[in-house]
Design a protein around this motif. Structure first.
Motif, PDB file in Angstrom:
ATOM      1  N   VAL A  33       7.612  -6.466  12.193  1.00 37.89           N
ATOM      2  CA  VAL A  33       8.604  -5.464  12.602  1.00 37.89           C
ATOM      3  C   VAL A  33       9.660  -5.286  11.510  1.00 37.89           C
ATOM      4  N   ALA A  34      10.073  -6.363  10.896  1.00 38.18           N
ATOM      5  CA  ALA A  34      11.090  -6.289   9.844  1.00 38.18           C
ATOM      6  C   ALA A  34      10.564  -5.610   8.580  1.00 38.18           C
ATOM      7  N   CYS A  35       9.254  -5.580   8.407  1.00 38.40           N
ATOM      8  CA  CYS A  35       8.636  -4.996   7.207  1.00 38.40           C
ATOM      9  C   CYS A  35       8.411  -3.493   7.341  1.00 38.40           C
ATOM     10  N   ALA A  36       8.379  -3.013   8.578  1.00 38.98           N
ATOM     11  CA  ALA A  36       7.935  -1.646   8.870  1.00 38.98           C
ATOM     12  C   ALA A  36       8.802  -0.556   8.245  1.00 38.98           C
ATOM     13  N   SER A  37      10.092  -0.773   8.124  1.00 37.25           N
ATOM     14  CA  SER A  37      10.944   0.305   7.605  1.00 37.25           C
ATOM     15  C   SER A  37      10.598   0.662   6.159  1.00 37.25           C
ATOM     16  N   CYS A  38      10.133  -0.283   5.397  1.00 39.57           N
ATOM     17  CA  CYS A  38       9.758   0.001   4.006  1.00 39.57           C
ATOM     18  C   CYS A  38       8.250   0.140   3.817  1.00 39.57           C
ATOM     19  N   HIS A  39       7.485  -0.675   4.532  1.00 44.79           N
ATOM     20  CA  HIS A  39       6.033  -0.704   4.329  1.00 44.79           C
ATOM     21  C   HIS A  39       5.256   0.039   5.412  1.00 44.79           C
ATOM     22  N   GLY A  40       5.968   0.624   6.367  1.00 48.68           N
ATOM     23  CA  GLY A  40       5.323   1.388   7.428  1.00 48.68           C
ATOM     24  C   GLY A  40       4.808   0.511   8.551  1.00 48.68           C
ATOM     25  N   ALA A  41       4.843   1.034   9.770  1.00 49.97           N
ATOM     26  CA  ALA A  41       4.377   0.282  10.938  1.00 49.97           C
ATOM     27  C   ALA A  41       2.885  -0.010  10.843  1.00 49.97           C
ATOM     28  N   ASP A  42       2.167   0.838  10.124  1.00 49.84           N
ATOM     29  CA  ASP A  42       0.722   0.655   9.961  1.00 49.84           C
ATOM     30  C   ASP A  42       0.363   0.096   8.591  1.00 49.84           C
ATOM     31  N   GLY A  43       1.374  -0.395   7.862  1.00 49.80           N
ATOM     32  CA  GLY A  43       1.142  -0.967   6.539  1.00 49.80           C
ATOM     33  C   GLY A  43       1.031   0.070   5.436  1.00 49.80           C
ATOM     34  N   LYS A  44       1.247   1.336   5.790  1.00 52.36           N
ATOM     35  CA  LYS A  44       1.198   2.422   4.803  1.00 52.36           C
ATOM     36  C   LYS A  44       2.618   2.923   4.588  1.00 52.36           C
ATOM     37  N   ALA A  45       3.136   2.623   3.423  1.00 51.62           N
ATOM     38  CA  ALA A  45       4.541   2.888   3.121  1.00 51.62           C
ATOM     39  C   ALA A  45       4.882   4.369   3.190  1.00 51.62           C
ATOM     40  N   PRO A  46       5.944   4.708   3.927  1.00 50.74           N
ATOM     41  CA  PRO A  46       6.379   6.101   4.007  1.00 50.74           C
ATOM     42  C   PRO A  46       7.126   6.552   2.744  1.00 50.74           C
ATOM     43  N   ILE A  47       7.534   5.599   1.931  1.00 54.91           N
ATOM     44  CA  ILE A  47       8.275   5.869   0.707  1.00 54.91           C
ATOM     45  C   ILE A  47       7.368   5.532  -0.477  1.00 54.91           C
ATOM     46  N   PRO A  48       7.125   6.483  -1.373  1.00 56.43           N
ATOM     47  CA  PRO A  48       6.167   6.260  -2.462  1.00 56.43           C
ATOM     48  C   PRO A  48       6.453   5.071  -3.374  1.00 56.43           C
ATOM     49  N   THR A  49       7.707   4.658  -3.488  1.00 59.55           N
ATOM     50  CA  THR A  49       8.022   3.548  -4.386  1.00 59.55           C
ATOM     51  C   THR A  49       7.753   2.172  -3.777  1.00 59.55           C
ATOM     52  N   TYR A  50       7.429   2.130  -2.485  1.00 61.43           N
ATOM     53  CA  TYR A  50       7.112   0.861  -1.832  1.00 61.43           C
ATOM     54  C   TYR A  50       5.597   0.742  -1.688  1.00 61.43           C
ATOM     55  N   PRO A  51       5.059  -0.452  -1.878  1.00 64.14           N
ATOM     56  CA  PRO A  51       3.601  -0.593  -1.826  1.00 64.14           C
ATOM     57  C   PRO A  51       3.046  -0.563  -0.405  1.00 64.14           C
ATOM     58  N   ASN A  52       1.835  -0.024  -0.294  1.00 62.65           N
ATOM     59  CA  ASN A  52       1.087  -0.108   0.954  1.00 62.65           C
ATOM     60  C   ASN A  52       0.568  -1.535   1.085  1.00 62.65           C
ATOM     61  N   LEU A  53       0.629  -2.070   2.282  1.00 60.83           N
ATOM     62  CA  LEU A  53       0.130  -3.422   2.520  1.00 60.83           C
ATOM     63  C   LEU A  53      -1.165  -3.418   3.323  1.00 60.83           C
ATOM     64  N   ALA A  91       3.597 -20.564   7.675  1.00 61.36           N
ATOM     65  CA  ALA A  91       2.771 -19.991   8.754  1.00 61.36           C
ATOM     66  C   ALA A  91       3.082 -18.503   8.926  1.00 61.36           C
ATOM     67  N   ASP A  92       4.364 -18.135   8.871  1.00 61.04           N
ATOM     68  CA  ASP A  92       4.739 -16.721   8.968  1.00 61.04           C
ATOM     69  C   ASP A  92       4.071 -15.918   7.852  1.00 61.04           C
ATOM     70  N   ILE A  93       4.106 -16.449   6.659  1.00 63.47           N
ATOM     71  CA  ILE A  93       3.520 -15.767   5.503  1.00 63.47           C
ATOM     72  C   ILE A  93       2.016 -15.601   5.679  1.00 63.47           C
ATOM     73  N   ALA A  94       1.340 -16.664   6.117  1.00 61.64           N
ATOM     74  CA  ALA A  94      -0.110 -16.582   6.348  1.00 61.64           C
ATOM     75  C   ALA A  94      -0.426 -15.573   7.452  1.00 61.64           C
ATOM     76  N   ASN A  95       0.402 -15.545   8.482  1.00 57.56           N
ATOM     77  CA  ASN A  95       0.191 -14.607   9.585  1.00 57.56           C
ATOM     78  C   ASN A  95       0.398 -13.162   9.138  1.00 57.56           C
ATOM     79  N   LEU A  96       1.435 -12.913   8.368  1.00 61.93           N
ATOM     80  CA  LEU A  96       1.669 -11.566   7.843  1.00 61.93           C
ATOM     81  C   LEU A  96       0.516 -11.134   6.940  1.00 61.93           C
TER      82      LEU A  96
END
Length: 104
Positions: A33-53, A91-96
């Motif tokens: 949830v904390a990542c979504a504003s930059c990387h998108g809720a679906d992992g596809k960044a809405p801002i071109p300068t941020y990477p898709n995850l 564990a958080d990192i592995a889960n993300l």
């Protein structure tokens, strides 16, 4: 076929699956949830300068987050990412990583 070659082939084939199994994707989704504003809720960044995850290699995500957390990764958005990664446990990192790798 040589037994060593056969075993090596089996292990190498299984490695991509083992990488996905390292974390809990459901727990990663909740944590993302904390990542979504930059990387998108679906992992596809809405801002071109941020990477898709979405679909990213989970090991890459883990290594990148750990490098941000320890201050080893600098430049770009490192100041923001260091703050975001600092409170994450291993564990958080592995889960993300498992969550974002599971997205297409």
């Amino acid at each position: 076929m040589n037994l060593k070659v056969l075993v090596s082939a089996i292990v190498m084939t299984a490695l991509p699956f083992a990488a996905h199994a390292a974390g809990d994707a459901a727990a990663g989704k909740a944590k993302s949830v904390a990542c979504a504003s930059c990387h998108g809720a679906d992992g596809k960044a809405p801002i071109p300068t941020y990477p898709n995850l979405a679909g990213q290699n989970p090991k890459y995500i883990e290594l990148a987050l750990k490098a941000y957390k320890t201050g080893q990764r600098t430049g770009g958005q490192a100041a923001i990412m260091t703050g975001m990664a600092a409170p994450l446990s291993d564990a958080d990192i592995a889960n993300l990583a498992a969550y974002y790798a599971s997205l297409k």
